[in-house]
Design a protein around this motif. Structure first.
Motif, PDB file in Angstrom:
ATOM      1  N   UNK A 260      40.489  38.750  33.360  1.00 12.09           N
ATOM      2  CA  UNK A 260      39.322  39.629  33.410  1.00 12.09           C
ATOM      3  C   UNK A 260      39.028  40.254  32.055  1.00 12.09           C
ATOM      4  N   UNK A 261      37.748  40.353  31.745  1.00 11.38           N
ATOM      5  CA  UNK A 261      37.340  41.000  30.495  1.00 11.38           C
ATOM      6  C   UNK A 261      36.178  41.931  30.763  1.00 11.38           C
ATOM      7  N   UNK A 262      36.118  42.992  29.958  1.00 10.93           N
ATOM      8  CA  UNK A 262      35.039  43.960  30.125  1.00 10.93           C
ATOM      9  C   UNK A 262      33.915  43.653  29.147  1.00 10.93           C
ATOM     10  N   UNK A 263      32.690  43.859  29.593  1.00  6.03           N
ATOM     11  CA  UNK A 263      31.547  43.663  28.687  1.00  6.03           C
ATOM     12  C   UNK A 263      30.565  44.806  28.829  1.00  6.03           C
ATOM     13  N   UNK A 264      29.679  44.925  27.831  1.00  9.60           N
ATOM     14  CA  UNK A 264      28.630  45.938  27.936  1.00  9.60           C
ATOM     15  C   UNK A 264      27.433  45.339  28.640  1.00  9.60           C
ATOM     16  N   UNK A 265      26.957  45.980  29.685  1.00 10.26           N
ATOM     17  CA  UNK A 265      25.753  45.451  30.339  1.00 10.26           C
ATOM     18  C   UNK A 265      24.571  45.573  29.390  1.00 10.26           C
TER      19      UNK A 265
ATOM     20  N   UNK B 202      39.190  45.067  34.875  1.00 10.26           N
ATOM     21  CA  UNK B 202      38.469  44.878  33.614  1.00 10.26           C
ATOM     22  C   UNK B 202      38.562  46.100  32.713  1.00 10.26           C
TER      23      UNK B 202
ATOM     24  N   UNK C 146      26.500  50.586  35.159  1.00  9.94           N
ATOM     25  CA  UNK C 146      27.453  49.848  35.999  1.00  9.94           C
ATOM     26  C   UNK C 146      28.529  49.169  35.152  1.00  9.94           C
ATOM     27  N   UNK C 147      29.407  48.458  35.814  1.00  9.17           N
ATOM     28  CA  UNK C 147      30.507  47.775  35.138  1.00  9.17           C
ATOM     29  C   UNK C 147      30.205  46.289  35.067  1.00  9.17           C
ATOM     30  N   UNK C 148      30.250  45.740  33.851  1.00 13.53           N
ATOM     31  CA  UNK C 148      30.046  44.291  33.709  1.00 13.53           C
ATOM     32  C   UNK C 148      31.368  43.664  33.301  1.00 13.53           C
ATOM     33  N   UNK C 149      31.835  42.720  34.088  1.00 17.43           N
ATOM     34  CA  UNK C 149      33.084  42.063  33.735  1.00 17.43           C
ATOM     35  C   UNK C 149      32.911  40.564  33.867  1.00 17.43           C
ATOM     36  N   UNK C 150      33.779  39.812  33.223  1.00 20.43           N
ATOM     37  CA  UNK C 150      33.766  38.365  33.411  1.00 20.43           C
ATOM     38  C   UNK C 150      35.169  37.937  33.792  1.00 20.43           C
TER      39      UNK C 150
END
Lengths: 496, 513
Positions: free
Chosen positions: A192-197, A236, A176-180
């Motif tokens: 918005x920023x992208x993260x690795x789940x 993100x 899935x997509x993890x964002x903050x």
């Protein structure tokens, strides 16, 4: 990553040295199409590359020798080079193997997905490249190939290729997509920023130990909600999509460059094979700096002629050091035009980094090769032909500069001898004074004799050899001009 | 002056208070002031700004009050500071409007908080900037005192500090959203590393110098969709303290805008919009001045006056109107304007009327210098379209109107008549006009009468004749300049022919062209 097989700096110019409107004239006059055809051996892509490289002359002797060494390496290792070329061709066709689905190009996650798929395929090509490098790099001698293999080994080491694979697998977003995001204006999300789940073990996932926080699930029929989610994820993944797409562009550009540069060398090998099969000698020429002017050849042959005739072709030996004007007179069909063509095409081939069709060849580099040949098509129109010649010469004058080479074939013959001679003298004097090297084939005895009488050490006079019985040897010998070109020989031959 | 005002401070009315919404005066259309107001109040949606231009000053003190505020605002820095403040107030109103239209309470609160934040900053900024401004008008000085007191007050300080603190706390909230298929999971942010940055590092060796940009431009709407709303709900539940504070704060300060500041922001637009409007004419070299306004007749002067509506129209063509002088001294009360038709008589009449109207508002007027009486009313008597609904004819209509005017006029009024009583014979017109002039003279008010009847000019010692000029070389060319001199004394017939452009020289030129 750059290929750098054509130029040590990787900055090979792709624009013709001669202006676009004059280049076709030079090609036609020097019969370069025959050269291209032989280099292409049926492949239109190779033909185009041959043309591009030949017309964008290199003026640095170091770079010319750099290319000659690479070419020699290619000759010694042709099968490996063919393999490299095949990899490059396959990489350039990646685009066609992926379904692009143009509808999605405005959506970051879709752009990311497409980029990942393309990179997956391109990395296979990079792998193959690495394998060839591992197996065969040590068999190559030239500086060009050394830096190429070193670059491949450095940039594409196992560790990095492994990391790439892992990264691409992650970018499929399997978990899935993890964002903050931060709370912004009106309590709406921003920044918005992208993260690795995080990876959770199956036990954690089962017991829900991986979960804190709160969640909700959209109804399967909620179309607007699904679009909203996609848009949210897109905010993100925008940066990542950009990075990956740019990486794809870069790798594709690299392979395209590899294809071009190897294509040129393979084309040169095709030409060499064609010449060898006819017993024509080839050698690597020696380029010298722009000044002092140097020219020395042994057994120089016109390639176009070699490729179109089955009869043996005579080579020429000429020595013209510190000469800025060569005038060629003598019997018709004595090989004057042939020599002129060979002079021009050999110069271009030398400055493309290729071999030449001679036993030995030395010349200074020039800034451009220009031609002023009589136009056969206009032979019917006597009126205005001088105008046409003068107009063409004027066009040349706009483009030509010091350090260039100009090849003239029977220029200004379309008027009476005295007038033509006067015009020609003026043009030659002006051009040589400006630093242009002129090679002039002419029947105008007035012109040749008047220039010969000056006894200028910087002028060389050659004559097409004719034996006493009238046969031509097709060789040029240093000699004073003669009043007759023995046109009567032709008459007698034809009329019996 | 201390901050304790007995009445709420107004920058527009000298002693505060509210005089209700004034009606638009009747003279606006005739004097083309409605066009001028259209240009000045172009952005005025609610109509409040326009209505301020109907509220003439009550007395010469109030005129002076307003003029001094204008003078203070002539200083660029002061004016810019106040313009910035009015813009911020407009933003605050915009945010509040937006908040009321939103459905989700958290969204409403977010915009509400933003509105308070903008308000507090704007107020503080205005205080800072005005503290170093050179203010001479009592209007602005009193306002500044009020502003000092207000910004020092505990209510404002607690509003500002709480708002700042809550804003900061809200902006610190960072949350994660994990999307798997159709499931959305919201959680606290736990310093997860920036993956995009990591990717950029990994792929650094695959970067071009001149690379194409693949970023998609995602537009930003202020509204939230239902997915964002649900996410926000959960974020709120995970940070209960902060969102509680926000909610309480918004409830406590539902009416946070100070009424005096609000009123100031509204009323100061009167000055700003007028100054903005006349800036284009000043740039083109046309004069404006602050007239001396007298409570009763003490002479009326103006130099280089011009028609503001005409100036506005000519701006777009790059032209400027002709400027004129006029005066009335001693026993003089009535300007009788005659001259060739199309010679600018109506324009001249309007100029005088506009100057009186604008002076009564307290505005700078279009002239290089002027002394005017403060009129209690300005009456206009211009030709009107014939109305079939009336049972009366045109002449009757005009007579009724002038009768009403004469009944209401005082010695402090101004009457402007333009080509009245033309829908009858010359003889009748002359008789009627004579009678009207005498009655006007009896009222002792100031009047201006445009007519083609030269006799009116020396009817009464209070009449002054002004005649429109023509170019000496070409009688068809008007100069649009008016000078005090006896009327030309043309016979009726010739005057009539002239009125219709049929005098011999003019007719010849027209036909032989």
């Amino acid at each position: 990553m750059k290929v750098r097989l054509l130029h040590p700096d990787g900055s090979a110019a792709r624009s013709p040295t001669v202006p676009a409107h004059l280049a076709p004239l030079v090609e036609a006059d020097l019969e370069l199409n025959a050269v291209y055809r032989a280099m292409a051996a049926g492949d239109e892509y190779l033909r185009q590359i041959a043309r591009d490289v030949l017309l964008s002359s290199v003026t640095d002797p170091y770079v010319i020798e750099y290319r000659q060494n690479v070419l020699a390496d290619c000759e010694a290792n042709e099968p490996v080079v063919q393999r490299l070329y095949a990899i490059a061709v396959e990489a350039s066709q990646t685009q066609r193997r992926i379904f692009l689905g143009g509808l999605f190009t405005k959506e970051p996650t879709a752009i990311l997905r497409r980029g990942v798929r393309m990179l997956d395929l391109l990395i296979e090509n990079l792998h193959s490249l690495r394998q060839v490098c591992d197996q065969h790099a040590h068999e190559f001698d030239s500086d060009g190939f050394h830096q190429f293999w070193t670059m491949i080994a450095d940039q594409l080491d196992d560790g990095y290729l492994g990391a790439l694979h892992a990264e691409l697998a992650e970018l499929e977003l399997p978990r899935g997509t993890l964002l903050s995001a931060r709370i912004g204006l009106g309590n709406k999300g921003c920044d918005y920023r992208l993260h690795r789940p995080a990876r959770h073990s199956w036990w954690e996932r089962l017991t829900g130990a991986d979960r804190s926080g709160a969640g909700f699930t959209l109804d399967a029929r909620d179309q607007a909600g699904a679009e909203a989610l996609t848009e949210l994820a897109g905010r993100a993944t925008n940066d990542a999509a950009n990075t990956i797409s740019q990486a794809v562009d870069h790798v594709q550009a690299f392979f395209a460059e590899l294809r071009q540069e190897l294509g040129f060398y393979l084309g040169s090998l095709n030409l060499q094979r064609a010449l060898r099969s006819r017993g024509i000698p080839t050698c690597y020429p020696t380029p010298t700096p722009r000044s002092p002017t140097r020219f020395r050849c042994e057994g120089l042959r016109d390639i176009a002629l070699c490729l179109t005739t089955t009869a043996p072709v005579v080579g020429n030996d000429v020595e013209a050091a510190e000469v800025d004007m060569v005038m060629i007179t003598g019997a018709n069909e004595g090989g004057k035009s042939t020599f002129l063509r060979s002079r021009g095409s050999a110069q271009l081939m030398m400055q493309a980094g290729m071999f030449v069709a001679a036993e030995s060849f030395t010349a200074n580099v020039v800034d451009g090769v220009y031609t002023h040949f009589k136009r056969e098509e206009d032979a019917a129109m006597i009126h205005g032909k001088l105008d046409e010649e003068l107009a063409r010469m004027s066009q040349l004058a706009d483009a030509i500069g010091p350090g260039c080479l100009l090849l003239c074939n029977e220029s200004f013959a379309s008027t009476n001898e005295r007038e033509g001679a006067q015009i020609a003298r003026g043009v030659i004097d002006a051009l040589t004074a400006a630093g242009v090297i002129v090679v002039f084939v002419t029947h105008l005895y007035d012109l040749a004799q008047s220039l010969f009488d000056r006894r200028d050490p910087r002028h060389l006079f050659l004559r097409a050899e004719r034996r006493d019985d009238g046969t031509r040897t097709y060789r040029l010998i240093p000699a004073a001009p003669k009043a007759t070109s023995h046109g009567l020989d032709s008459f007698e031959r034809i009329f019996g | 002056m201390t901050g304790q005002l007995t009445k709420p401070h107004s920058i527009f009315y000298e002693y505060g208070g509210d005089r209700g919404i004034p009606d638009p005066p009747d003279c606006l259309a005739d004097l083309l002031l409605d066009h001028i107001l259209d240009a000045i109040a172009a952005d005025d949606v609610s109509g409040d700004l326009r209505r301020m231009f109907y509220a003439r000053a009550r007395n010469t003190d109030e005129v002076a009050y307003r003029q001094r505020v204008f003078r203070d605002l002539a200083c660029d820095q002061t004016r810019l500071s106040i313009e910035t403040f009015t813009r911020a107030v407009a933003t605050v109103r915009d945010h509040l409007g937006r908040a009321t239209k939103l459905w989700h309470p958290l969204q409403r609160q977010g915009w509400f908080l933003q509105a308070i934040d903008v308000y507090c900053r704007a107020v503080e900024r205005l205080r800072d900037e005005l503290s170093s401004a050179d203010l001479n008008s009592s209007g602005l000085r009193e306002f500044r005192c009020y502003l000092y007191d207000y910004t020092d007050s505990p209510e404002f300080l607690s509003l500002r500090n709480e708002t700042e603190s809550i804003s900061a706390a809200m902006q610190q909230i960072r949350y994660t959203v994990h999307i798997t298929g159709l499931h959305v999971h919201v959680d606290h942010y736990r310093d997860e590393p920036d993956y995009s940055a990591q990717l950029a590092r990994v792929f650094d060796r695959f970067r071009h110098e001149a690379a194409k940009d693949y970023h998609v431009r995602i537009p930003d709407y202020p509204d939230m969709n239902h997915v964002e709303e649900q996410i926000l709900d959960r974020v709120a539940r995970q940070h209960p303290d902060r969102f509680q504070r926000l909610s309480a704060h918004c409830a406590r300060y539902t009416n946070f805008v100070d009424p005096t500041l609000d009123r100031f922001a509204n009323e100061i637009r009167f000055y700003l919009s007028y100054l903005h409007f006349i800036e284009q004419f000043i740039d083109a070299g046309l004069p404006f001045c602050y007239p001396t306004v007298t409570p009763t007749f003490r002479g009326i002067y103006a130099e280089d006056a011009f028609d503001l509506a005409l100036a506005a129209k000519q701006r777009s063509e790059g032209d400027s109107p002709v400027q004129n002088d006029f005066r009335l001294t001693g026993r003089e009360r009535i300007l009788v304007i005659t001259g060739p038709n199309q010679g600018g008589k109506t324009t001249f009449a309007r100029t005088v009327g506009q100057l009186a109207y604008l002076a009564a508002l307290g505005c700078p007027v279009p002239a290089s210098s002027a002394t005017l009486m403060l009129p209690d009313r300005i009456f206009t008597h211009f030709e009107r379209q014939e109305h079939l609904t009336h049972l009366h004819g045109k002449l009757d209509d005009e007579l009724l109107r002038i009768h009403e005017i004469l009944a209401s006029a005082t010695n402090c009024s101004m009457i402007i008549m333009n080509e009245s009583f033309s829908s009858t014979t010359i003889v009748d017109a002359l008789q009627i006009s004579t009678e009207v002039i005498h009655r006007i003279a009896a009222t002792d008010c100031v009047a201006l009468c445009v007519s083609f009847l030269d006799e009116l000019a020396d009817l009464d010692p209070s009449c002054v004749s002004m005649v429109g000029g023509v170019s000496p070389d070409d009688p068809t060319e008007r100069t649009f300049r008016f000078t005090r001199r006896p009327a030309d004394g043309l016979a009726y017939a010739i005057a009539l022919a002239d009125k219709y452009g049929l005098s011999p020289e003019i007719l010849l030129r027209r036909v032989a062209r």
